[in-house]
Write a protein that holds these residues in place. Structure first.
Motif, mmCIF file in Angstrom:
data_model
loop_
_atom_site.group_PDB
_atom_site.id
_atom_site.type_symbol
_atom_site.label_atom_id
_atom_site.label_comp_id
_atom_site.label_asym_id
_atom_site.label_seq_id
_atom_site.Cartn_x
_atom_site.Cartn_y
_atom_site.Cartn_z
ATOM 1 N N GLN A 55 0.275 -49.608 61.827
ATOM 2 C CA GLN A 55 -0.505 -50.377 62.615
ATOM 3 C C GLN A 55 -0.972 -49.729 63.933
ATOM 4 O OE1 GLN A 55 1.838 -53.079 65.220
ATOM 5 N NE2 GLN A 55 0.730 -54.725 64.281
ATOM 6 N N LEU A 56 -2.307 -49.893 63.907
ATOM 7 C CA LEU A 56 -3.095 -49.133 64.829
ATOM 8 C C LEU A 56 -3.200 -49.834 66.290
ATOM 9 C CD1 LEU A 56 -6.440 -48.162 62.713
ATOM 10 C CD2 LEU A 56 -4.388 -46.842 63.282
ATOM 11 N N LYS A 57 -2.636 -48.842 67.325
ATOM 12 C CA LYS A 57 -2.445 -49.533 68.761
ATOM 13 C C LYS A 57 -3.407 -48.581 69.841
ATOM 14 C CE LYS A 57 1.633 -51.962 68.150
ATOM 15 N NZ LYS A 57 3.133 -52.390 68.569
ATOM 16 N N VAL A 58 -3.843 -49.254 70.798
ATOM 17 C CA VAL A 58 -4.431 -48.392 71.842
ATOM 18 C C VAL A 58 -3.302 -47.774 72.654
ATOM 19 C CG1 VAL A 58 -5.480 -48.701 74.255
ATOM 20 C CG2 VAL A 58 -5.965 -50.380 72.312
ATOM 21 N N GLY A 59 -3.696 -46.401 72.603
ATOM 22 C CA GLY A 59 -3.092 -45.550 73.377
ATOM 23 C C GLY A 59 -3.484 -44.670 74.324
ATOM 24 N N LYS A 60 -2.768 -43.594 74.790
ATOM 25 C CA LYS A 60 -3.220 -42.864 76.086
ATOM 26 C C LYS A 60 -4.627 -41.957 75.747
ATOM 27 C CE LYS A 60 1.725 -42.545 77.843
ATOM 28 N NZ LYS A 60 2.632 -41.536 78.012
ATOM 29 N N LEU A 63 -7.484 -44.187 75.880
ATOM 30 C CA LEU A 63 -7.764 -44.562 77.263
ATOM 31 C C LEU A 63 -8.372 -43.332 78.101
ATOM 32 C CD1 LEU A 63 -4.801 -46.841 78.118
ATOM 33 C CD2 LEU A 63 -7.125 -47.424 77.679
ATOM 34 N N MET A 64 -7.962 -42.370 77.869
ATOM 35 C CA MET A 64 -8.461 -41.032 78.441
ATOM 36 C C MET A 64 -9.689 -40.748 77.980
ATOM 37 S SD MET A 64 -7.693 -38.534 80.553
ATOM 38 C CE MET A 64 -6.009 -38.703 80.552
ATOM 39 N N MET A 65 -10.156 -40.816 76.768
ATOM 40 C CA MET A 65 -11.516 -40.481 76.305
ATOM 41 C C MET A 65 -12.436 -41.597 76.943
ATOM 42 S SD MET A 65 -11.685 -38.368 74.295
ATOM 43 C CE MET A 65 -13.116 -38.332 73.436
ATOM 44 N N ALA A 66 -12.111 -42.753 77.193
ATOM 45 C CA ALA A 66 -12.886 -43.721 77.851
ATOM 46 C C ALA A 66 -13.372 -43.254 79.134
ATOM 47 C CB ALA A 66 -12.362 -45.194 77.758
ATOM 48 N N LEU A 67 -12.011 -42.727 79.911
ATOM 49 C CA LEU A 67 -12.220 -42.588 81.338
ATOM 50 C C LEU A 67 -13.005 -41.267 81.661
ATOM 51 C CD1 LEU A 67 -8.674 -43.009 82.745
ATOM 52 C CD2 LEU A 67 -10.745 -44.340 83.359
ATOM 53 N N ILE A 68 -13.268 -40.374 80.594
ATOM 54 C CA ILE A 68 -13.834 -39.116 80.606
ATOM 55 C C ILE A 68 -15.298 -39.529 80.372
ATOM 56 C CG2 ILE A 68 -14.466 -37.005 79.059
ATOM 57 C CD1 ILE A 68 -11.579 -36.580 78.626
ATOM 58 N N ILE A 79 -17.075 -47.096 73.718
ATOM 59 C CA ILE A 79 -17.042 -46.438 72.334
ATOM 60 C C ILE A 79 -15.608 -46.079 71.727
ATOM 61 C CG2 ILE A 79 -18.050 -44.851 70.654
ATOM 62 C CD1 ILE A 79 -20.844 -44.972 72.144
ATOM 63 N N PRO A 80 -15.062 -45.285 72.629
ATOM 64 C CA PRO A 80 -13.806 -44.949 71.997
ATOM 65 C C PRO A 80 -12.705 -45.991 72.094
ATOM 66 C CG PRO A 80 -14.382 -43.482 73.811
ATOM 67 C CD PRO A 80 -15.244 -44.690 73.784
ATOM 68 N N LEU A 81 -13.120 -47.186 72.739
ATOM 69 C CA LEU A 81 -12.123 -48.262 72.920
ATOM 70 C C LEU A 81 -12.270 -49.005 71.488
ATOM 71 C CD1 LEU A 81 -12.218 -49.262 76.644
ATOM 72 C CD2 LEU A 81 -10.529 -48.137 75.540
ATOM 73 N N LEU A 82 -13.342 -48.987 71.030
ATOM 74 C CA LEU A 82 -13.959 -49.728 69.836
ATOM 75 C C LEU A 82 -13.532 -49.329 68.314
ATOM 76 C CD1 LEU A 82 -17.234 -51.163 71.034
ATOM 77 C CD2 LEU A 82 -15.040 -52.392 70.968
ATOM 78 N N MET A 83 -13.346 -47.980 68.456
ATOM 79 C CA MET A 83 -13.229 -46.862 67.526
ATOM 80 C C MET A 83 -11.825 -46.781 66.927
ATOM 81 S SD MET A 83 -15.563 -43.743 68.053
ATOM 82 C CE MET A 83 -14.872 -42.864 66.763
ATOM 83 N N ASP A 84 -11.304 -47.190 65.634
ATOM 84 C CA ASP A 84 -10.179 -47.157 65.000
ATOM 85 C C ASP A 84 -9.359 -45.706 65.014
ATOM 86 O OD1 ASP A 84 -9.817 -49.957 64.851
ATOM 87 O OD2 ASP A 84 -10.355 -49.874 62.676
ATOM 88 N N ASP A 85 -10.411 -44.877 64.922
ATOM 89 C CA ASP A 85 -9.991 -43.111 64.846
ATOM 90 C C ASP A 85 -9.362 -42.791 65.990
ATOM 91 O OD1 ASP A 85 -10.859 -43.057 62.100
ATOM 92 O OD2 ASP A 85 -12.638 -42.415 62.451
#
Length: 108
Positions: A55-60, A63-68, A79-85
């Motif tokens: 199961q893919l879940k939002v992780g640290k 969130l760090m990529m979005a803040l950067i 964009i990082p929040l929408l990507m499953d990778d």
């Protein structure tokens, strides 16, 4: 019934019809490197051999990529929040639904 640890296997002695039988029960190694693909492991919660459900879940890391990206490109930070990778892969037992392992996106 007696038990002793032998490497990665557990040895059990069972007496059946006045005959002593040695059974070797494999145990899961403690240092499994989980990936984003399902693995066949022993669940430590229900003691069944299972193929994990990923199961893919939002992780640290996500969130760090979005803040950067936030100060550089205001709308690109989603964009990082929408990507499953960029999500963490959580391995769950299909029998008891317990978390068996996890592959984090950035932070191990």
């Amino acid at each position: 019934m007696s038990q002793s640890n032998v490497g990665q296997q557990q040895q059990k002695t069972v007496i059946c019809n006045n005959t002593e039988v040695q059974l070797m029960v494999p145990q899961q190694p403690q240092n499994i490197q989980f990936t984003r693909q399902p693995h066949i492991v022993y669940c430590t919660n229900c003691n069944n051999q299972i193929q994990t459900h990923v199961q893919l879940k939002v992780g640290k890391g996500q969130l760090m990529m979005a803040l950067i990206m936030l100060p550089k490109l205001l709308f690109a930070c989603v964009i990082p929040l929408l990507m499953d990778d960029c999500r963490d892969a959580v391995h769950l037992c299909p029998v008891c639904k317990a978390e068996v392992g996890r592959k984090n996106f950035i932070f191990e």
